[in-house]
Design a protein around this motif. Structure first.
Motif, mmCIF file in Angstrom:
data_model
loop_
_atom_site.group_PDB
_atom_site.id
_atom_site.type_symbol
_atom_site.label_atom_id
_atom_site.label_comp_id
_atom_site.label_asym_id
_atom_site.label_seq_id
_atom_site.Cartn_x
_atom_site.Cartn_y
_atom_site.Cartn_z
ATOM 1 N N ILE A 176 0.734 -1.248 -0.143
ATOM 2 C CA ILE A 176 -0.033 0.237 -0.109
ATOM 3 C C ILE A 176 0.872 1.193 -0.106
ATOM 4 C CG2 ILE A 176 -1.587 1.602 1.330
ATOM 5 C CD1 ILE A 176 -2.877 -1.238 2.163
ATOM 6 N N GLU A 177 1.883 1.388 0.896
ATOM 7 C CA GLU A 177 2.639 2.488 0.932
ATOM 8 C C GLU A 177 3.396 2.501 -0.309
ATOM 9 O OE1 GLU A 177 4.194 5.565 2.940
ATOM 10 O OE2 GLU A 177 2.654 3.729 3.720
ATOM 11 N N GLU A 178 3.909 1.378 -0.993
ATOM 12 C CA GLU A 178 4.510 1.657 -2.121
ATOM 13 C C GLU A 178 3.633 2.437 -3.318
ATOM 14 O OE1 GLU A 178 8.107 -0.350 -4.384
ATOM 15 O OE2 GLU A 178 7.499 0.226 -2.288
ATOM 16 N N LEU A 179 2.402 1.670 -3.340
ATOM 17 C CA LEU A 179 1.475 2.244 -4.137
ATOM 18 C C LEU A 179 1.139 3.607 -4.006
ATOM 19 C CD1 LEU A 179 -1.375 -0.806 -4.554
ATOM 20 C CD2 LEU A 179 -0.283 0.442 -6.359
ATOM 21 N N ARG A 180 1.095 3.657 -2.588
ATOM 22 C CA ARG A 180 0.815 5.341 -2.323
ATOM 23 C C ARG A 180 1.513 6.216 -2.824
ATOM 24 N NH1 ARG A 180 -0.538 6.340 3.603
ATOM 25 N NH2 ARG A 180 -2.586 5.421 3.092
ATOM 26 N N LYS A 181 3.033 5.845 -2.787
ATOM 27 C CA LYS A 181 4.049 6.565 -2.994
ATOM 28 C C LYS A 181 4.152 6.627 -4.590
ATOM 29 C CE LYS A 181 7.245 5.897 0.634
ATOM 30 N NZ LYS A 181 8.375 5.045 0.908
ATOM 31 N N GLU A 182 3.939 5.581 -5.190
ATOM 32 C CA GLU A 182 3.965 5.708 -6.523
ATOM 33 C C GLU A 182 2.975 6.399 -7.348
ATOM 34 O OE1 GLU A 182 4.561 1.831 -9.024
ATOM 35 O OE2 GLU A 182 6.141 1.774 -7.790
ATOM 36 N N PHE A 183 1.697 6.239 -6.548
ATOM 37 C CA PHE A 183 0.368 6.876 -7.144
ATOM 38 C C PHE A 183 0.721 8.371 -7.043
ATOM 39 C CE2 PHE A 183 -4.202 7.942 -7.192
ATOM 40 C CZ PHE A 183 -4.502 7.207 -8.445
ATOM 41 N N ALA A 184 1.180 8.855 -5.632
ATOM 42 C CA ALA A 184 1.456 10.157 -5.528
ATOM 43 C C ALA A 184 2.158 10.647 -6.604
ATOM 44 C CB ALA A 184 1.980 10.347 -4.310
ATOM 45 N N GLY A 185 3.435 9.917 -7.144
ATOM 46 C CA GLY A 185 4.114 10.347 -8.072
ATOM 47 C C GLY A 185 3.768 10.667 -9.272
#
Lengths: 165, 389
Positions: free
Chosen positions: A121-130
């Motif tokens: 989720i964190e990864e996704l969130r980070k990636e999604f934010a980028g």
């Protein structure tokens, strides 16, 4: 007497004959045969006694065998009970152990999954934010400074995240 | 019925039985009344004293002759001794048949001795008791065998006359020939002599019954012609009918070679005497001289006791007499019965009585031995023992 046929010479002859028979039979027949009968009676008595004794002995040994058998049976019973108890206990222990292990395994697996998910989720969130930023940059380009955008997107994402959660 | 007649074997048996039965009835004394009687035997002269078989020798107490009952006694003795020798020779712990038989009988008598006389005296009384039993049984049973009382020699009239204590009888036939022979030699007082003799004992002999024996192949066997049945006559009757006894036929008694031992009073009396002597010997040796004699001659218990003692003495004599005549009477009566039945109904009439005689012979032997045992047991007990102790 003469008419009856009793005469002294004849009478004496018959007495002598009978006495001779008596003596001969006593010597030849009665003595050895009676001795033999007595001997046999003794032998039979002895034999019966021996048989009686043997019977008693047999009864005694039978009793002891019975006793031993009883003992052995009891012992065997005890052993079996013991073994069963041990086995039960062992199984119980094994089961507990296995259950614990399983529990531990499950817990570990769960925590792993949780962690993985969190990380993802964190990864996704980070990636999604980028990604969102990049996309927004591309869309808006300069209409907003980067600081302002990020704050905006963060806010949106947080909203989304709490909704998703 | 048809089943029986259908079977050839059964049919044969029935036919043979019928034939024997018919022959028995017709051939016996019954049939002879109707002119048959082809199997009839003579009714032998029944006499109490035993018959003389052979001459013996003179002894201080009288003339000793070999009687037919003595021969039977010796035969019975011989039989018993041979059997005991055989048993003795094959004496085994596991008995053979003969030994087992005697063991059974002896055990039985030993048991009886112990029961009646007590354990202490049983062994002492047993030999006599058993000897009496076995001897009387064997002698009695021997007397039933064929040939006893039937096979013998025919005694001449002189002998019969002699037996009846008529010592000067002469057969008229012999007397005649002697008379003729003498006549040629000496003619003096011969005729007178003979005549006086004839007159002398004609009276005596009238009462003596005779059987007429026709010569049967010149064998001295009692195989008689049927006529003999009807020809039982006295000397006087015979003389009337046939003239001299000696002419053509000889008159005589059948003297059997063998006769049942106990049909002689000498034998039964001998056993009784031996038994009672032994009883008193045992009484003396067990109770002591005074203990035993005291039963009979008793001064201690006053006049009544003395009288009782005298009665005891009479009783002892009575025992000997009852012993003697019980055995003699039973066996003699049995012999006569068998003779009579063989005379009336040959073959079949005798059959049931043979069985009866076997039984009587056994019972008499048993009674004799048991009474001896009881008397011995009584003699071995002191009379006043029961009252004072």
């Amino acid at each position: 007497m003469g008419d009856l046929g009793i005469n002294l010479p004849g009478l004496i002859t018959q007495i002598i004959s009978f006495v001779i028979l008596f003596v001969i039979l006593s010597k030849v027949l009665y003595k050895p045969l009676v001795a033999m009968l007595d001997q046999r009676a003794e032998k039979i008595t002895a034999g019966l006694e021996a048989a009686e004794r043997a019977k008693e002995e047999a009864a005694k040994s039978e009793e002891s065998i019975q006793e031993q058998l009883q003992e052995a049976r009891a012992e065997g019973q005890k052993l079996v009970t013991q073994a069963r108890e041990t086995a039960d206990r062992f199984r119980e222990e094994e089961m507990t152990k296995v259950r614990e292990e399983l529990e531990a395994e499950r817990a570990r697996a769960e925590s792993n999954i949780q962690r993985e998910r969190d990380a993802a989720i964190e990864e996704l969130r980070k990636e999604f934010a980028g990604l969102a930023i990049t996309a927004a940059e591309k869309v808006v380009k300069t209409s907003l400074d980067e600081e302002g955008h990020r704050a905006l997107i963060e806010g949106v994402l947080n909203d989304e995240g709490s909704r998703n959660n | 019925m048809s089943k029986i007649l259908g079977n050839p074997r059964m049919l044969a048996i029935v036919i043979i039985c019928t034939l024997v039965f018919g022959a028995s009835i017709l051939g016996g004394a019954l049939g002879s009344a109707f002119g048959f009687g082809f199997f009839a035997s003579s009714l032998p002269a029944i006499q109490l004293p035993a018959e003389k078989v052979a001459d013996g020798f003179s002894t201080p107490v009288g003339k000793w002759d070999v009687m037919n009952t003595m021969i039977t006694t010796w035969l019975a003795m011989l039989f018993l001794i041979l059997i005991s020798l055989r048993i003795r020779k094959n004496l085994k712990d596991v008995p053979g048949r003969l030994q087992a038989l005697f063991e059974v009988i002896m055990e039985f008598f030993l048991g009886l001795c112990e029961q009646i006389a007590g354990k202490e005296h049983a062994r002492r009384f047993f030999p006599l008791v058993f000897t009496i039993f076995i001897f009387i049984v064997i002698a009695n049973w021997m007397g039933i065998l064929p040939g006893f009382g039937t096979v013998g020699r025919i005694a001449a009239p002189e002998e019969i006359a002699h037996h009846h204590d008529i010592h000067d009888y002469h057969d008229p036939a012999l007397a005649d020939s002697q008379h003729k022979a003498a006549e040629s030699k000496v003619e003096k007082h011969d005729a007178h002599h003979t005549d006086s003799h004839e007159g002398d004992h004609g009276a005596h002999l009238d009462s003596v019954k005779l059987h007429i024996f026709t010569d049967y192949q010149s064998l001295p066997i009692a195989a008689l012609s049927p006529a003999s049945l009807n020809e039982e006559v006295t000397f006087a009757e015979y003389n009337e009918k046939h003239g001299d006894v000696g002419v053509g036929k000889r008159a005589g008694h059948l003297v059997p070679f063998l006769r049942s031992a106990n049909t002689d009073l000498n034998m039964s009396l001998a056993i009784a005497i031996v038994a009672m002597v032994m009883v008193h010997f045992w009484g003396l040796s067990i109770l002591g001289i005074f203990g035993h004699i005291g039963k009979f001659i008793n001064f201690k218990a006053g006049p009544i006791g003395f009288f009782v003692g005298l009665l005891e003495i009479i009783g002892e004599v009575g025992r000997v007499i009852s012993f003697t005549f019980r055995l003699f009477g039973n066996i003699f009566a049995g012999e006569v019965l068998l003779m009579a039945m063989a005379f009336l109904l040959p073959f079949i009439g005798i059959l049931p009585f043979l069985g009866l005689e076997l039984f009587v012979g056994l019972i008499q032997a048993f009674v004799f031995s048991m009474l001896t045992l009881v008397f011995a047991a009584m003699a071995s007990v002191s009379h006043d023992g029961g009252d004072h102790h």
